[in-house]
Design a protein around this motif. Structure first.
Motif: not given
Length: 146
Positions: A25, A27, A29, A46-50, A53, A56, A69, A91
């Motif tokens: 993976m 990232v 930024e 971090e700006h995940p697709d799903e 945000p 970190t 995080r 999570h």
């Protein structure tokens, strides 16, 4: 702590290896770097697709790295060479117990080179069941004035 903040560009690459597969993976930024005494801090979002945000914050001290995080997930993971640490990973899908055994830790700061680098090699056991080999490489460099 923000008086000596530097704007940086962060690249975080995480490799997870099982016996028969490897997952990578990456990232990229914008972030910030702070230093006070022997403590150095790197922050980025971090700006995940799903999902939401994830903020970190990586704190580096001699012989100790902490990654906190918050946001879409919530966790604090501690790395110390040849020491096993434990934490909870909160999570959307539930809470996971994590054990981390750090095999290797290297850090070079922005002050030592044009760009900084953090490398962690560790074994992580999730929910007392699956142990995977992890490699985390964080590189960062100061944003150029344009």
């Amino acid at each position: 702590m923000t008086s000596n903040a530097k704007d940086i560009q962060v690249q975080l690459v995480t490799e997870i290896r099982d016996t028969d597969r490897k997952e990578t993976m990456e990232v990229n930024e914008a972030g910030q770097f702070f230093a006070r005494g022997q403590t150095q801090v790197i922050t980025f979002t971090e700006h995940p697709d799903e999902g939401d945000p994830v903020n970190t914050m990586i704190t580096v001290k001699p012989g100790h790295v902490s990654i906190k995080r918050s946001g879409g997930i919530d966790m604090r993971q501690v790395f110390q060479p040849e020491v096993e640490t434990e934490n909870l990973y909160h999570h959307t899908y539930g809470d996971f117990h994590m054990k981390t055994y750090t095999e290797e830790m290297e850090f070079s700061s922005l002050d030592e080179a044009m760009g900084g680098r953090l490398f962690l090699h560790y074994q992580m056991t999730l929910n007392h069941e699956v142990t995977q080999d992890h490699r985390l490489t964080l590189t960062f460099e100061e944003e150029s004035e344009s």
